[in-house]
Design a protein around this motif. Structure first.
Motif, PDB file in Angstrom:
ATOM      1  N   SER A   1       0.828  -1.207   0.000  1.00  0.00           N
ATOM      2  CA  SER A   1       0.000   0.000   0.000  1.00  0.00           C
ATOM      3  C   SER A   1       0.866   1.262   0.000  1.00  0.00           C
ATOM      4  O   SER A   1       0.463   2.286  -0.563  1.00  0.00           O
ATOM      5  N   VAL A   2       2.034   1.187   0.622  1.00  0.00           N
ATOM      6  CA  VAL A   2       2.942   2.339   0.631  1.00  0.00           C
ATOM      7  C   VAL A   2       3.448   2.610  -0.786  1.00  0.00           C
ATOM      8  O   VAL A   2       3.446   3.752  -1.260  1.00  0.00           O
ATOM      9  N   LEU A   3       3.877   1.566  -1.465  1.00  0.00           N
ATOM     10  CA  LEU A   3       4.364   1.704  -2.834  1.00  0.00           C
ATOM     11  C   LEU A   3       3.257   2.170  -3.781  1.00  0.00           C
ATOM     12  O   LEU A   3       3.487   2.982  -4.681  1.00  0.00           O
ATOM     13  N   PHE A   4       2.068   1.659  -3.563  1.00  0.00           N
ATOM     14  CA  PHE A   4       0.930   2.062  -4.391  1.00  0.00           C
ATOM     15  C   PHE A   4       0.667   3.555  -4.243  1.00  0.00           C
ATOM     16  O   PHE A   4       0.514   4.282  -5.238  1.00  0.00           O
ATOM     17  N   CYS A   5       0.622   4.028  -3.009  1.00  0.00           N
ATOM     18  CA  CYS A   5       0.357   5.448  -2.771  1.00  0.00           C
ATOM     19  C   CYS A   5       1.491   6.330  -3.297  1.00  0.00           C
ATOM     20  O   CYS A   5       1.259   7.466  -3.721  1.00  0.00           O
ATOM     21  N   ALA A   6       2.701   5.795  -3.280  1.00  0.00           N
ATOM     22  CA  ALA A   6       3.850   6.580  -3.710  1.00  0.00           C
ATOM     23  C   ALA A   6       3.934   6.729  -5.227  1.00  0.00           C
ATOM     24  O   ALA A   6       4.470   7.732  -5.724  1.00  0.00           O
ATOM     25  N   THR A   7       3.386   5.765  -5.971  1.00  0.00           N
ATOM     26  CA  THR A   7       3.634   5.752  -7.417  1.00  0.00           C
ATOM     27  C   THR A   7       2.409   5.653  -8.314  1.00  0.00           C
ATOM     28  O   THR A   7       2.492   5.972  -9.501  1.00  0.00           O
ATOM     29  N   SER A   8       1.277   5.213  -7.804  1.00  0.00           N
ATOM     30  CA  SER A   8       0.120   4.983  -8.669  1.00  0.00           C
ATOM     31  C   SER A   8      -0.567   6.286  -9.073  1.00  0.00           C
ATOM     32  O   SER A   8      -0.754   7.194  -8.254  1.00  0.00           O
ATOM     33  N   ASP A   9      -0.961   6.348 -10.331  1.00  0.00           N
ATOM     34  CA  ASP A   9      -1.722   7.510 -10.805  1.00  0.00           C
ATOM     35  C   ASP A   9      -3.148   7.512 -10.251  1.00  0.00           C
ATOM     36  O   ASP A   9      -3.796   8.560 -10.190  1.00  0.00           O
ATOM     37  N   ASP A  10      -3.640   6.345  -9.853  1.00  0.00           N
ATOM     38  CA  ASP A  10      -5.025   6.229  -9.402  1.00  0.00           C
ATOM     39  C   ASP A  10      -5.303   7.024  -8.133  1.00  0.00           C
ATOM     40  O   ASP A  10      -6.427   7.507  -7.933  1.00  0.00           O
ATOM     41  N   VAL A  11      -4.298   7.166  -7.264  1.00  0.00           N
ATOM     42  CA  VAL A  11      -4.551   7.828  -5.982  1.00  0.00           C
ATOM     43  C   VAL A  11      -4.910   9.291  -6.167  1.00  0.00           C
ATOM     44  O   VAL A  11      -5.659   9.864  -5.370  1.00  0.00           O
ATOM     45  N   VAL A  12      -4.399   9.918  -7.212  1.00  0.00           N
ATOM     46  CA  VAL A  12      -4.648  11.347  -7.429  1.00  0.00           C
ATOM     47  C   VAL A  12      -6.137  11.623  -7.614  1.00  0.00           C
ATOM     48  O   VAL A  12      -6.658  12.651  -7.176  1.00  0.00           O
ATOM     49  N   CYS A  13      -6.829  10.682  -8.228  1.00  0.00           N
ATOM     50  CA  CYS A  13      -8.267  10.860  -8.501  1.00  0.00           C
ATOM     51  C   CYS A  13      -9.111  10.803  -7.228  1.00  0.00           C
ATOM     52  O   CYS A  13     -10.251  11.276  -7.222  1.00  0.00           O
ATOM     53  N   ASN A  14      -8.570  10.226  -6.174  1.00  0.00           N
ATOM     54  CA  ASN A  14      -9.358  10.024  -4.952  1.00  0.00           C
ATOM     55  C   ASN A  14      -8.988  10.984  -3.824  1.00  0.00           C
ATOM     56  O   ASN A  14      -9.462  10.819  -2.698  1.00  0.00           O
ATOM     57  N   LEU A  15      -8.163  11.961  -4.127  1.00  0.00           N
ATOM     58  CA  LEU A  15      -7.776  12.928  -3.098  1.00  0.00           C
ATOM     59  C   LEU A  15      -8.860  13.992  -2.940  1.00  0.00           C
ATOM     60  O   LEU A  15      -9.547  14.342  -3.882  1.00  0.00           O
ATOM     61  N   VAL A  16      -8.987  14.478  -1.722  1.00  0.00           N
ATOM     62  CA  VAL A  16      -9.918  15.576  -1.431  1.00  0.00           C
ATOM     63  C   VAL A  16      -9.085  16.757  -0.960  1.00  0.00           C
ATOM     64  O   VAL A  16      -8.445  16.703   0.085  1.00  0.00           O
ATOM     65  N   LYS A  17      -9.052  17.802  -1.759  1.00  0.00           N
ATOM     66  CA  LYS A  17      -8.235  18.983  -1.477  1.00  0.00           C
ATOM     67  C   LYS A  17      -6.779  18.607  -1.249  1.00  0.00           C
ATOM     68  O   LYS A  17      -6.118  19.096  -0.328  1.00  0.00           O
ATOM     69  N   GLY A  18      -6.294  17.692  -2.068  1.00  0.00           N
ATOM     70  CA  GLY A  18      -4.886  17.320  -2.030  1.00  0.00           C
ATOM     71  C   GLY A  18      -4.509  16.341  -0.959  1.00  0.00           C
ATOM     72  O   GLY A  18      -3.317  16.025  -0.783  1.00  0.00           O
ATOM     73  N   PHE A  19      -5.500  15.804  -0.230  1.00  0.00           N
ATOM     74  CA  PHE A  19      -5.227  14.916   0.906  1.00  0.00           C
ATOM     75  C   PHE A  19      -6.000  13.612   0.755  1.00  0.00           C
ATOM     76  O   PHE A  19      -7.140  13.602   0.277  1.00  0.00           O
ATOM     77  N   GLY A  20      -5.374  12.511   1.173  1.00  0.00           N
ATOM     78  CA  GLY A  20      -6.057  11.228   1.131  1.00  0.00           C
ATOM     79  C   GLY A  20      -5.494  10.254   2.151  1.00  0.00           C
ATOM     80  O   GLY A  20      -4.339  10.368   2.573  1.00  0.00           O
ATOM     81  N   TYR A  21      -6.343   9.312   2.552  1.00  0.00           N
ATOM     82  CA  TYR A  21      -5.939   8.262   3.503  1.00  0.00           C
ATOM     83  C   TYR A  21      -6.290   6.915   2.884  1.00  0.00           C
ATOM     84  O   TYR A  21      -7.443   6.682   2.495  1.00  0.00           O
ATOM     85  N   TYR A  22      -5.292   6.034   2.800  1.00  0.00           N
ATOM     86  CA  TYR A  22      -5.465   4.739   2.168  1.00  0.00           C
ATOM     87  C   TYR A  22      -5.258   3.608   3.164  1.00  0.00           C
ATOM     88  O   TYR A  22      -4.480   3.726   4.122  1.00  0.00           O
ATOM     89  N   SER A  23      -5.951   2.494   2.878  1.00  0.00           N
ATOM     90  CA  SER A  23      -5.844   1.308   3.723  1.00  0.00           C
ATOM     91  C   SER A  23      -4.842   0.336   3.119  1.00  0.00           C
ATOM     92  O   SER A  23      -4.272   0.559   2.046  1.00  0.00           O
ATOM     93  N   CYS A  24      -4.666  -0.790   3.811  1.00  0.00           N
ATOM     94  CA  CYS A  24      -3.713  -1.808   3.370  1.00  0.00           C
ATOM     95  C   CYS A  24      -4.143  -2.491   2.076  1.00  0.00           C
ATOM     96  O   CYS A  24      -3.343  -3.177   1.443  1.00  0.00           O
ATOM     97  N   ASN A  25      -5.404  -2.313   1.665  1.00  0.00           N
ATOM     98  CA  ASN A  25      -5.878  -2.914   0.422  1.00  0.00           C
ATOM     99  C   ASN A  25      -5.755  -1.971  -0.774  1.00  0.00           C
ATOM    100  O   ASN A  25      -6.347  -2.197  -1.827  1.00  0.00           O
ATOM    101  N   CYS A  26      -4.958  -0.900  -0.585  1.00  0.00           N
ATOM    102  CA  CYS A  26      -4.693   0.066  -1.665  1.00  0.00           C
ATOM    103  C   CYS A  26      -5.947   0.797  -2.117  1.00  0.00           C
ATOM    104  O   CYS A  26      -6.085   1.164  -3.295  1.00  0.00           O
ATOM    105  N   LYS A  27      -6.873   1.013  -1.190  1.00  0.00           N
ATOM    106  CA  LYS A  27      -8.091   1.752  -1.485  1.00  0.00           C
ATOM    107  C   LYS A  27      -8.308   2.826  -0.421  1.00  0.00           C
ATOM    108  O   LYS A  27      -7.859   2.678   0.709  1.00  0.00           O
TER     109      LYS A  27
END
Length: 336
Positions: free
Chosen positions: A270-296
């Motif tokens: 999940s750390v690597l996913f948040c660090a590199t995936s383009d998908d996380v950008v779409c789910n941020l709220v005002k530039g901030f997001g919190y992800y779980s161990c399932n990369c969601k």
């Protein structure tokens, strides 16, 4: 009644994230498969990179071609690791890894690290605040700066590191701050007045102190994201991630793996996913997001939604660090 239901939700979040983590992540590929094929040209700082999640994260990023800076207290151990990595990778790509000293129990060490890095005037693409402590069952310990150790290592020091590296993060076209957090933040309460004062021994709980430090770091990160957005700086993405319950040396009793626990490679996903995936950008709220161990994206503590409480954390942190409340806007003005 509402308060009771709040505790039920909190308990469910913790039970689900801890004991069901294997079920939640059965579909995920190995950590190396979550990364883009080539990360060459990207600079990444990983704190606490000599063991556990940090070690696995640094290794995977290095194999993918990133310039990885292992920011560690034990530089001898880190250099030995790098030598072994380079031996193991002799038939593949040349690893671009270096070691820099960083001790989060010393704010002067954090300042020196940032000074040494900033002298290069290079962009920083990813900062992974991974290092942390949990002194399970131990009495209250205070750092040389007079701070309770959990709050210093898990929040104050990485907050200082992040703020001091903002110029470098702003030099990159896009960059990310990744804070490795914990589901334990759900049952925590932040009380800044106790960060730099001793409390009665029988009232201190290492579990509460650990959870509070993780919650404080979440609240601080949210305000940082807000302040960057206020300055129209959207190039920096602020993410926190719960990697799961992992067998690491963070807690000695957790070094023996239970069937429902992750090994470091699983925790790093999940750390690597948040660090590199383009998908996380779409789910941020005002530039901030919190992800779980399932990369969601995951549910976060209601305390993080309380802007006034988050601002109190920000103000107390800046007070301890002796930084101006408008530090972010000053950095942005000076780098333009």
């Amino acid at each position: 009644m509402m308060e009771r239901w709040g505790w039920v939700r909190t308990l469910w979040e913790m039970v689900k994230e801890i004991f069901c983590q294997k079920l939640l992540t059965y579909h995920l590929p190995p950590s190396s498969h979550l990364l883009p094929n080539n990360l060459s040209g990207l600079s990444v700082i990983v704190t606490g990179a000599t063991s556990g999640i940090g070690l696995q994260t640094a290794w995977e990023l290095a194999k993918a071609g990133a310039h990885v800076i292992m920011a560690c207290r034990n530089t001898k151990a880190a250099n030995n690791i790098v030598c072994q990595w380079k031996k193991d990778a002799h038939n593949s790509r040349i690893l671009d890894v270096e070691v820099m000293e960083l001790d989060l129990l010393s704010l002067s060490s954090v300042q020196q690290f940032a000074t040494d890095w900033e002298k290069r005037a290079e962009p920083l693409h990813i900062l992974i605040n991974n290092a942390g402590i949990y002194l399970m069952g131990e009495p209250q310990r205070v750092s040389d700066e007079g701070l309770e150790q959990h709050i210093q290592v898990n929040h104050i020091a990485p907050a200082l590191l992040t703020l001091l590296l903002l110029p470098s993060l702003l030099r990159a076209p896009t960059s990310r701050i990744i804070n490795v957090n914990s589901v334990v933040h759900h049952c925590a309460v932040v009380e800044p007045k106790y960060w730099n004062s001793r409390i009665e021994e029988h009232k201190f709980s290492s579990f509460k102190a650990y959870g509070a430090s993780k919650l404080a770091h979440l609240m601080f990160l949210k305000i940082l994201a807000n302040k960057l957005l206020e300055q129209r700086k959207t190039s920096i993405k602020c993410l926190a991630v719960h990697p799961g319950v992992v067998t690491t040396n963070l807690v000695p009793g957790f070094q023996k793996k239970a069937f429902w626990m992750f090994d470091p490679a699983e925790g790093a996903r999940s750390v690597l996913f948040c660090a590199t995936s383009d998908d996380v950008v779409c789910n941020l709220v005002k530039g901030f997001g919190y992800y779980s161990c399932n990369c969601k994206p995951a549910r976060i503590s209601p305390h993080v939604a309380d802007t006034d409480s988050c601002l109190e954390v920000w103000q107390k942190t800046m007070e301890i660090l002796k930084l101006n409340m408008n530090y972010v806007s000053h950095v942005i003005a000076n780098i333009q």
